[in-house]
Structures are given as C-alpha cells and as structure tokens.
Design a protein around this motif. Structure first.
Motif, PDB file in Angstrom:
ATOM      1  N   GLY A   1      16.460  42.906  86.379  1.00 10.30           N
ATOM      2  CA  GLY A   1      15.251  41.726  86.017  1.00 10.30           C
ATOM      3  C   GLY A   1      15.504  41.561  84.597  1.00 10.30           C
ATOM      4  O   GLY A   1      14.303  40.696  84.399  1.00 10.30           O
ATOM      5  N   LEU A   2      16.256  41.786  83.678  1.00 11.12           N
ATOM      6  CA  LEU A   2      16.162  41.476  82.632  1.00 11.12           C
ATOM      7  C   LEU A   2      16.600  40.082  82.188  1.00 11.12           C
ATOM      8  O   LEU A   2      16.025  39.151  81.554  1.00 11.12           O
ATOM      9  CB  LEU A   2      16.906  42.457  81.451  1.00 11.12           C
ATOM     10  N   LEU A   3      17.831  39.611  82.999  1.00 10.76           N
ATOM     11  CA  LEU A   3      18.484  38.197  82.768  1.00 10.76           C
ATOM     12  C   LEU A   3      18.229  37.347  83.908  1.00 10.76           C
ATOM     13  O   LEU A   3      17.916  37.666  84.898  1.00 10.76           O
ATOM     14  CB  LEU A   3      19.994  38.690  82.549  1.00 10.76           C
ATOM     15  N   THR A   4      18.009  36.138  83.440  1.00 11.24           N
ATOM     16  CA  THR A   4      17.807  34.992  84.270  1.00 11.24           C
ATOM     17  C   THR A   4      19.020  34.854  85.006  1.00 11.24           C
ATOM     18  O   THR A   4      19.006  34.133  86.236  1.00 11.24           O
ATOM     19  CB  THR A   4      17.401  33.830  83.449  1.00 11.24           C
TER      20      THR A   4
ATOM     21  N   LEU B   1      10.991  46.914  76.807  1.00 13.28           N
ATOM     22  CA  LEU B   1      11.984  46.915  77.631  1.00 13.28           C
ATOM     23  C   LEU B   1      11.657  47.322  78.993  1.00 13.28           C
ATOM     24  O   LEU B   1      11.807  46.902  79.829  1.00 13.28           O
ATOM     25  CB  LEU B   1      13.093  48.101  77.192  1.00 13.28           C
ATOM     26  N   GLY B   2      10.589  48.336  78.703  1.00 14.73           N
ATOM     27  CA  GLY B   2       9.716  48.696  80.042  1.00 14.73           C
ATOM     28  C   GLY B   2       8.984  47.547  80.817  1.00 14.73           C
ATOM     29  O   GLY B   2       8.730  47.597  81.981  1.00 14.73           O
ATOM     30  N   GLU B   3       8.410  46.719  80.132  1.00 14.29           N
ATOM     31  CA  GLU B   3       7.898  45.422  80.550  1.00 14.29           C
ATOM     32  C   GLU B   3       8.843  44.497  81.349  1.00 14.29           C
ATOM     33  O   GLU B   3       8.383  43.797  82.177  1.00 14.29           O
ATOM     34  CB  GLU B   3       7.217  44.766  79.367  1.00 14.29           C
ATOM     35  N   ARG B   4      10.141  44.469  80.894  1.00 12.54           N
ATOM     36  CA  ARG B   4      10.891  43.416  81.569  1.00 12.54           C
ATOM     37  C   ARG B   4      12.125  43.729  82.283  1.00 12.54           C
ATOM     38  O   ARG B   4      12.707  42.942  82.888  1.00 12.54           O
ATOM     39  CB  ARG B   4      11.703  42.639  80.067  1.00 12.54           C
TER      40      ARG B   4
ATOM     41  N   MET C   1      15.592  39.237  71.858  1.00 14.89           N
ATOM     42  CA  MET C   1      15.835  38.499  73.285  1.00 14.89           C
ATOM     43  C   MET C   1      14.507  39.145  74.126  1.00 14.89           C
ATOM     44  O   MET C   1      14.038  38.082  74.626  1.00 14.89           O
ATOM     45  CB  MET C   1      16.970  39.496  73.782  1.00 14.89           C
ATOM     46  N   LEU C   2      14.079  40.269  73.821  1.00 16.78           N
ATOM     47  CA  LEU C   2      12.937  40.702  74.554  1.00 16.78           C
ATOM     48  C   LEU C   2      11.569  39.828  74.231  1.00 16.78           C
ATOM     49  O   LEU C   2      10.727  39.654  75.132  1.00 16.78           O
ATOM     50  CB  LEU C   2      12.520  42.095  74.372  1.00 16.78           C
ATOM     51  N   CYS C   3      11.724  39.040  73.136  1.00 13.85           N
ATOM     52  CA  CYS C   3      10.417  38.262  72.835  1.00 13.85           C
ATOM     53  C   CYS C   3      10.588  36.798  73.569  1.00 13.85           C
ATOM     54  O   CYS C   3       9.613  36.193  73.201  1.00 13.85           O
ATOM     55  CB  CYS C   3      10.345  38.084  71.279  1.00 13.85           C
TER      56      CYS C   3
END
Length: 276
Positions: free
Chosen positions: A183-186, A155-158, A122-124
């Motif tokens: 801030g992770l999910l649209t 994780l810390g970036e997103r 997911m994070l990619c």
C-alpha cells in the motif's frame, strides 16, 4: 519547464501550475544537509501561498532520491552540542511536515535509493511513484539512530503494519516492487518513464477543479493536524533525547564516518534512566 542554475541544492521547475522540486546533491546521494533543509523550507513556504499551484512533484538528481540526513554533521553535534542536534532534528521534522501540509497534492518521484530521512520525505507525499530498481527502507537502526522525521508515525499510516515493522527493525532496503502491495507505492515504472508518468499524473490532477482538489485534500488529510498525531511526532524528539544518553548513537555514527560496520554491545542504550 524552466529551471534555475544547477549549482543550487534544490532545483525548481514550473509548468502550468505544476512545480517539480529536485534535491540536487547527487554526489552526496541528495542527503538532507542544513542547506537543503533551509532551501526546502523557503520553497515550501512560498508554494503554500501560491494560488495558482495545482500539484508538487518531489524527486532527486542522479541515482538517488534521498539517502537521509547529514550523518557526519549529526555526529559532530552529538559530540559537541547535543541540544543543538535535538534542535536540528526538530527543525528537520517541522520542514518535512510542511510538505505534508501543502494545500495541493504532492507526488514523490522516487528515482533511486530512498532511506531514513529520504523515506520520511516520501511519506509526507500523497502519491508515491518509484522507478524499477529503486531501493527503499528506513535504515535508522543500522547506525544507531532513533527516527526523528516522522517514520515511526507515518510508516504505519501508509502501509501494512507488518511491513512497516520490518523496515523499522531490520534497517534493510527493499526493492520498490516489493512495496507496491503493501500500500505504500502508487506504482513502479521503468526509470526512463518515471518523470513523464509523474507529470502525466500531475497534469491529470491539474485539469480538475482546483478548489475541489484543495477541499478534498484538506478533508481527507484533516486528521494529520490532530493533537494526538503531533504528540507522536514530538515523542520522536523526546526519544532521541533519551537515546543521546546511551552509546549506540555514537557507535553508529562513528562507524558511518569510518566506513565500517557498527558493533553494538550490551552497554547503556539511553533507556535505562527512563525505566522506573
């Protein structure tokens, strides 16, 4: 959209420059087996060279997005050939990074549980849309595993650092709705609407200038290819190599195999010989 046989571990559907890749091991919750990773690598290499590509959507078949790596296989390698396990983890990390390196936007359609390697996949992706009821978390620590697919970096970036720390340290799964404001999910939508909403988003992107979109993605994500960032990804594999000298990994993976709760004692963690 046209799709290949459902016997494949990775399905590909195409619609006017939009490609949907579906992890297709629903009975195994779409765990990232060696076969899945090899097929994913081949598809990503092909897509990276496709000039007509506009958007990629990644999702899972059945009730899970992706439950992570092949833990049974990890245990066998850890016991029989630790170096082969490290090579496998490094390979998996490189394949996931190819998702991030695609020249077009990538949307994750998180249809169900996403944990450990599933979270790292997911994070990619650029845009993360989840179904209501989807549970998301890191989960590595539950089974004594050091993240090796980029979670400690991405994780810390997103998302908010405190929420990232919670996911890494507690191994808990959080409802998708709880992660929107981090801030992770649209967005989070009803399960029945997930793919159509992701396709609508992809179609909107595909209507824009493909050259402008590719330049914008390269510019906004250029720092992803910095030596400093790669060093942090490499450090995950180095940390895992140290962890192999301890007891937690074997206890965690054996507990997974035996269907029980791991019991972590005060024995060697693998870090002792690294502390001077």
């Amino acid at each position: 959209m046209s799709a290949p046989s459902e016997a494949a571990v990775l399905l590909q559907e195409v619609e006017a420059g939009i490609v949907v890749l579906t992890l297709n091991r629903p009975k195994k919750l779409n765990a990232l087996s060696p076969e899945v990773m090899a097929e994913l690598e081949a598809r990503l290499q092909d897509l990276a060279l496709w000039p007509g590509l506009r958007v990629v959507i990644v999702t899972g078949a059945g009730r899970a997005f992706c439950a992570g790596g092949d833990l049974a296989g990890f245990l066998q390698l850890a016991e029989e050939d630790p170096e082969a396990l490290l090579e496998t983890l490094a390979y998996n990390q490189r394949v996931l990074s190819q998702v991030e390196a695609l020249p077009v936007p990538v949307i994750a359609a998180v249809n169900g549980v996403a944990v450990a390697g599933g979270l790292e996949l997911m994070l990619c992706c650029d845009l993360l849309m989840a179904a209501e009821g989807a549970m998301i978390g890191d989960g590595h620590a539950r089974y004594g595993i050091v993240p090796a697919g980029g979670a400690t970096l991405r994780l810390g970036e997103r998302m908010a650092p405190a929420v990232a720390a919670r996911l890494l340290y507690t191994a808990e799964l959080l409802p998708a709705q709880d992660l929107v404001f981090s801030g992770l999910l649209t967005g989070v939508v009803p399960p029945a609407d997930l793919m159509e909403r992701c396709l609508d988003l992809a179609r909107q992107i595909a209507r824009q200038s493909p050259g402008a979109i590719r330049h914008a993605r390269a510019l906004t994500r250029g720092a992803l290819h910095s030596p400093e960032r790669q060093a942090r990804l490499d450090a995950e594999i180095t940390a895992f190599a140290s962890h192999l000298r301890g007891q937690d990994l074997y206890e965690g993976l054996r507990a997974f195999r035996e269907g029980r709760t791991p019991v972590y004692g005060g024995g060697l963690t693998g870090m002792e010989t690294d502390i001077k």
